[in-house]
Design a protein around this motif. Sequence first.
Motif, short mmCIF file in Angstrom:
data_model
loop_
_atom_site.label_atom_id
_atom_site.label_comp_id
_atom_site.label_asym_id
_atom_site.label_seq_id
_atom_site.Cartn_x
_atom_site.Cartn_y
_atom_site.Cartn_z
N ALA A 226 0.83 -1.21 0.00
CA ALA A 226 0.00 0.00 0.00
C ALA A 226 0.86 1.26 0.00
N THR A 227 1.96 1.24 0.74
CA THR A 227 2.86 2.40 0.77
C THR A 227 3.50 2.63 -0.59
N TYR A 228 3.91 1.55 -1.26
CA TYR A 228 4.54 1.69 -2.58
C TYR A 228 3.55 2.28 -3.58
N ILE A 229 2.32 1.77 -3.59
CA ILE A 229 1.32 2.30 -4.53
C ILE A 229 1.03 3.77 -4.25
N ALA A 230 0.88 4.12 -2.97
CA ALA A 230 0.58 5.51 -2.61
C ALA A 230 1.74 6.44 -2.97
N PHE A 231 2.97 6.03 -2.67
CA PHE A 231 4.12 6.88 -2.96
C PHE A 231 4.36 7.03 -4.46
N LYS A 232 4.15 5.96 -5.23
CA LYS A 232 4.28 6.07 -6.68
C LYS A 232 3.23 7.00 -7.25
N PHE A 233 2.02 6.93 -6.74
CA PHE A 233 0.94 7.81 -7.21
C PHE A 233 1.25 9.26 -6.89
N LEU A 234 1.86 9.52 -5.75
CA LEU A 234 2.20 10.88 -5.34
C LEU A 234 3.52 11.37 -5.94
N GLY A 235 4.21 10.50 -6.67
CA GLY A 235 5.49 10.90 -7.26
C GLY A 235 6.62 10.98 -6.27
N MET A 236 6.54 10.24 -5.18
CA MET A 236 7.57 10.24 -4.15
C MET A 236 8.82 9.52 -4.67
N ALA A 265 9.86 11.60 6.00
CA ALA A 265 9.67 13.04 6.07
C ALA A 265 10.84 13.80 5.44
N MET A 266 12.07 13.33 5.67
CA MET A 266 13.22 14.03 5.12
C MET A 266 13.25 13.97 3.60
N ILE A 267 13.03 12.78 3.03
CA ILE A 267 13.04 12.66 1.57
C ILE A 267 11.89 13.43 0.96
N GLY A 268 10.71 13.38 1.59
CA GLY A 268 9.59 14.17 1.08
C GLY A 268 9.85 15.65 1.14
N LEU A 269 10.52 16.11 2.20
CA LEU A 269 10.83 17.53 2.33
C LEU A 269 11.85 17.98 1.29
N PHE A 270 12.88 17.17 1.06
CA PHE A 270 13.89 17.53 0.08
C PHE A 270 13.37 17.43 -1.34
N ALA A 271 12.39 16.53 -1.57
CA ALA A 271 11.87 16.35 -2.92
C ALA A 271 10.86 17.43 -3.30
N PHE A 272 9.99 17.82 -2.36
CA PHE A 272 8.88 18.71 -2.69
C PHE A 272 8.94 20.05 -1.97
N GLY A 273 9.84 20.18 -0.96
CA GLY A 273 9.86 21.40 -0.20
C GLY A 273 8.68 21.46 0.76
N TRP A 274 8.68 22.52 1.56
CA TRP A 274 7.60 22.69 2.54
C TRP A 274 6.38 23.29 1.84
N GLY A 275 5.50 22.40 1.35
CA GLY A 275 4.33 22.87 0.62
C GLY A 275 3.22 21.85 0.65
N THR A 276 2.25 22.04 -0.24
CA THR A 276 1.06 21.19 -0.25
C THR A 276 1.40 19.74 -0.57
N HIS A 277 2.32 19.55 -1.54
CA HIS A 277 2.67 18.19 -1.95
C HIS A 277 3.27 17.41 -0.77
N PHE A 278 4.17 18.04 -0.05
CA PHE A 278 4.78 17.39 1.11
C PHE A 278 3.73 17.05 2.16
N ILE A 279 2.79 17.97 2.40
CA ILE A 279 1.75 17.72 3.39
C ILE A 279 0.88 16.53 2.98
N TRP A 280 0.57 16.43 1.67
CA TRP A 280 -0.22 15.31 1.18
C TRP A 280 0.52 13.98 1.40
N VAL A 281 1.82 13.99 1.14
CA VAL A 281 2.62 12.77 1.35
C VAL A 281 2.54 12.33 2.81
N MET A 282 2.71 13.25 3.73
CA MET A 282 2.70 12.90 5.15
C MET A 282 1.29 12.51 5.61
#
Length: 359
Positions: A226-236, A265-282
């Motif tokens: 489930a995590t892999y599918i969700a992260f691939k969908f979000l472009g993580m 959290a660290m990879i999401g922050l470095f990939a998308f910055g502090w914004g909406t995309h990062f919040i959606w990932v978390m």
Amino acid sequence: MVRILRGLAHKYFSDDEAVILSLILVTGTVFVILFGAMLAPAIASLIVAFILQGLVTKLNRLGVPETVSIIGVFLVFLGVLVGFLFGLLPLVWTQVTNLAGEAPRIIRETQSYLELLPDQYPQLISAEAVDSVYRQVSTEVGNMTQWLVSFSLSSIPDLVALLIYVVLVPIMVFFFLKDKTLLLGSIAKLLPPQRPLMLKIWHEVNLQCANYVRGKAVEILIVGGATYIAFKFLGMPYAALLSLLVGLSVVIPYIGAAVVTIPVAMIGLFAFGWGTHFIWVMVVYGIIQGLDGNVLVPLLFSEVNNLHPVAIIIAVLFFGGIWGLWGVFFAIPLATLLKAVFSAWPVKETPPPPAQEVS
């Protein structure tokens, strides 16, 4: 002191079977501590066969012949193993090396984030503390990069050991499944013919540990998938690596989820910055963790006696200190086994007869 020891012996070891079982447990523990590394393929094969036996038993109850059930389950196991070795493992290793290659950029961005903290929160964070954290992070990342560069030369013995595992484990799993009755019968011949206590404890241990181990295997697959599918969908980025870590984190309740949240959290922050995309990932990651703890775990482990969080932490610290990473990985199953043994252990509440005085 003698009276206290005598009372304890009467309470917990008044049954002859309890004494024999204690000797078996102590001998087995010492044997595993001394020869566990040498017999690691056999122990791993036994655990895998223990997990697969549940599928064989369910197929038998549905009317499938035992031989057909064993062959079918074993072929499914081989398919999963081949898929892991030639599908998931290379993908995860590629993402690990790519992450190591991006380490300099991550360090620079980390430095830029850290340098802003003393100006924003001067009363909480000092520039010296930021410099100390930055140096530690740089050192750890540098060590990791150096290890990855030298991996091909220094890990040849590990690769040979991995090949041994790949060859020996499937063979031993097949024979453990095929000759289960014969092997258990051979062990039973070494035990007393009348053993109601051992049979009771075996039933309790088999029920608790079988449900726990098989449930954890299913939980790892569901949560990781489930995590892999969700992260691939979000472009993580590094979705395979992170989903593998998240899946394995369920083996250690509470602690695993807390630790794995940091790299996510660290990879999401470095990939998308502090914004909406990062919040959606978390948020999605939090939903997966919430569904795992509140829906999936109660469904999979309804028949298992849950361990107290303090007992889980103590088990991780104790077995991790004895066997390192493997001890951490198997800490909860071992603690569940001990709890099942103690739950079924005979306890005589009546006081022991008074000791005869020697005149």
